[in-house]
Write an enzyme that holds these catalytic residues in place. Structure first.
Site, PDB file in Angstrom:
ATOM      1  N   SER A  35       7.119  -0.214   9.889  1.00 21.38           N
ATOM      2  CA  SER A  35       5.740  -0.157   9.430  1.00 21.38           C
ATOM      3  C   SER A  35       5.549   1.187   8.739  1.00 21.38           C
ATOM      4  CB  SER A  35       4.804  -0.257  10.648  1.00 21.38           C
ATOM      5  OG  SER A  35       3.531   0.268  10.320  1.00 21.38           O
ATOM      6  N   SER A  36       4.706   1.199   7.719  1.00 22.71           N
ATOM      7  CA  SER A  36       4.437   2.468   7.026  1.00 22.71           C
ATOM      8  C   SER A  36       3.864   3.494   7.998  1.00 22.71           C
ATOM      9  CB  SER A  36       3.440   2.237   5.887  1.00 22.71           C
ATOM     10  OG  SER A  36       3.988   1.327   4.977  1.00 22.71           O
ATOM     11  N   ARG A  37       3.180   3.003   9.037  1.00 26.13           N
ATOM     12  CA  ARG A  37       2.539   3.912   9.990  1.00 26.13           C
ATOM     13  C   ARG A  37       3.528   4.573  10.942  1.00 26.13           C
ATOM     14  NH1 ARG A  37      -3.172   2.587  10.483  1.00 26.13           N
ATOM     15  NH2 ARG A  37      -3.631   0.755   9.253  1.00 26.13           N
ATOM     16  N   MET A  53       0.858  -1.186   0.000  1.00 23.18           N
ATOM     17  CA  MET A  53       0.000   0.000   0.000  1.00 23.18           C
ATOM     18  C   MET A  53       0.898   1.242   0.000  1.00 23.18           C
ATOM     19  SD  MET A  53      -3.396  -0.912   2.117  1.00 23.18           S
ATOM     20  CE  MET A  53      -2.742  -0.687   3.739  1.00 23.18           C
ATOM     21  N   GLY A  54       2.104   1.094  -0.527  1.00 18.14           N
ATOM     22  CA  GLY A  54       3.018   2.225  -0.640  1.00 18.14           C
ATOM     23  C   GLY A  54       3.641   2.616   0.681  1.00 18.14           C
ATOM     24  N   LYS A  94       5.422  -9.713   9.754  1.00 21.61           N
ATOM     25  CA  LYS A  94       4.865  -8.832  10.794  1.00 21.61           C
ATOM     26  C   LYS A  94       3.344  -8.929  10.818  1.00 21.61           C
ATOM     27  CE  LYS A  94       4.490  -4.299  10.378  1.00 21.61           C
ATOM     28  NZ  LYS A  94       3.067  -3.977  10.697  1.00 21.61           N
ATOM     29  N   HIS A 137       9.757  -3.340   3.090  1.00 17.19           N
ATOM     30  CA  HIS A 137       9.358  -3.608   1.706  1.00 17.19           C
ATOM     31  C   HIS A 137      10.597  -3.937   0.867  1.00 17.19           C
ATOM     32  CE1 HIS A 137       5.897  -0.933   2.973  1.00 17.19           C
ATOM     33  NE2 HIS A 137       5.273  -1.993   2.508  1.00 17.19           N
ATOM     34  N   LEU A 150       6.764   3.010   1.181  1.00 19.37           N
ATOM     35  CA  LEU A 150       7.731   1.913   1.255  1.00 19.37           C
ATOM     36  C   LEU A 150       8.861   2.213   2.240  1.00 19.37           C
ATOM     37  CD1 LEU A 150       8.051   0.911  -2.524  1.00 19.37           C
ATOM     38  CD2 LEU A 150       6.379   0.148  -0.818  1.00 19.37           C
TER      39      LEU A 150
HETATM   40  O1  PAF Z   1       0.155  -5.693   3.761  1.00 24.50           O
HETATM   41  C1  PAF Z   1      -0.304  -4.781   3.044  1.00 24.50           C
HETATM   42  O2  PAF Z   1       0.364  -3.795   2.756  1.00 24.50           O
HETATM   43  C2  PAF Z   1      -1.720  -4.908   2.498  1.00 24.50           C
HETATM   44  O3  PAF Z   1      -2.562  -5.498   3.419  1.00 24.50           O
HETATM   45  C3  PAF Z   1      -1.787  -5.640   1.142  1.00 24.50           C
HETATM   46  C4  PAF Z   1      -1.346  -7.076   1.262  1.00 24.50           C
HETATM   47  C5  PAF Z   1      -0.921  -4.910   0.118  1.00 24.50           C
HETATM   48  C6  PAF Z   1      -3.230  -5.647   0.615  1.00 24.50           C
HETATM   49  O4  PAF Z   1      -3.715  -4.367   0.437  1.00 24.50           O
END
Ligand code: PAF
Length: 283
Positions: free
Chosen positions: A186-188, A31-32, A150, A38, A34
């Site tokens: 985490s992206s968050r 979901m970007g 994770k 990732h 990154l």
């Molecule tokens: O893990 C994620 O980033 C999301 O849940 C995924 C697998 C890309 C689905 O939107």
């Protein structure tokens, strides 16, 4: 790197690759926003396949709260730069109106695997995840797809969906990337202040504590271990709001009364400064 913005173009490429026996397509759905986690997924994808597709789609269907969807970090230009630097060949960024056209109705549920634990805290979350992942698999037709450890429940749920629906995709789990402090990437995390980041360490600390108690003190009774996890999280600071700590089977996600070495998942979740964070570990 080729950027693909339409489902039609991506489907055409997927078909082409499928017909070439020398092409092994490894897909990294994201979901970007990154980060190095990732990066690890992409590196692993490059080892397993000779053609890597990274997808970037912030999937509204997997958010149960409008504010969470709105505040989810979005860094599309940086994400593309990261992928270019890593020599990713294809980057799929579909428009939401193509993924969910007017009248979209069909979703995928992996029954209780998707409604318990994280699914209790975020109703409909895994229905959203599975639906989008299945769509991506149908569009791209990858041979391999990679997901992080994770999001441990997500990995189990997707593996189960792939098995139940006979999807011709090999699902590969990749270990969690952590900051030196132990904080799971985490992206968050970009939404956290320095102080909140410090308090967020309670999640990895809770997991580490269980590893210590099991390995050094031979404690395997889940009740005692859960208590240790809960208190590590609840006592971490005023910004931390405990959500859950669970000790479950890696296959069935059923709660375990005792840790079973080689078949145990430790799962924790909390809100830190209002930001929802999860972490997990295998035992
Ligand atoms: O893990 C994620 O980033 C999301 O849940 C995924 C697998 C890309 C689905 O939107």
């Amino acid at each position: 790197m080729e950027i693909v913005n339409s489902i039609e173009d991506m489907t055409e490429l997927g078909r082409l690759w499928k017909s070439d026996p020398n092409t092994t397509v490894a897909c990294v759905p994201t979901m970007g926003a990154l980060h190095k986690g990732h990066g690890r997924l992409i590196s692993q994808a490059q080892e397993l396949g000779n053609l890597v597709v990274v997808t970037n789609f912030v999937n509204p269907l997997q958010f149960d709260r409008e504010d969470d969807l709105k505040s989810y970090p979005r860094t599309p230009e940086e994400d593309k730069a990261v992928c270019r630097k890593m020599n990713v060949q294809y980057y799929f960024e579909p428009p939401a109106e193509e993924m969910f056209p007017h009248g979209f109705l069909t979703t995928v549920n992996v029954a209780h695997l998707g409604t318990r634990i994280e699914g209790e805290s975020r109703p409909g979350h895994f229905r959203g995840v599975c639906s989008i992942v299945l769509k991506l698999f149908n569009i791209i037709q990858p041979d391999i797809a990679l997901f992080g450890y994770k999001d441990a429940q997500q990995l189990v749920v997707i593996q189960h969906m792939v098995r139940d629906l006979n999807l011709p995709v090999q699902v590969v789990g990749v270990p969690t990337e952590r900051e030196k402090s132990g904080l799971a990437l985490s992206s968050r995390n970009v939404l956290l202040t320095d102080e909140q980041k410090k308090q967020a360490l309670c999640l990895s600390r809770a997991l580490k504590r269980v590893h210590f108690l099991v390995k050094k003190q031979n404690i395997t009774h889940s009740g005692e271990l859960l208590q240790a996890m809960r208190s590590a999280i609840s006592s971490a600071g005023d910004e931390v709001e405990f959500d859950y700590a669970r000790i479950v089977s890696r296959v069935s996600l059923e709660d375990l009364s005792y840790v079973e070495r080689g078949n145990t998942l430790l799962l924790v979740a909390a809100r830190v400064g209002g930001v929802r964070l999860i972490d997990s570990s295998r035992l």
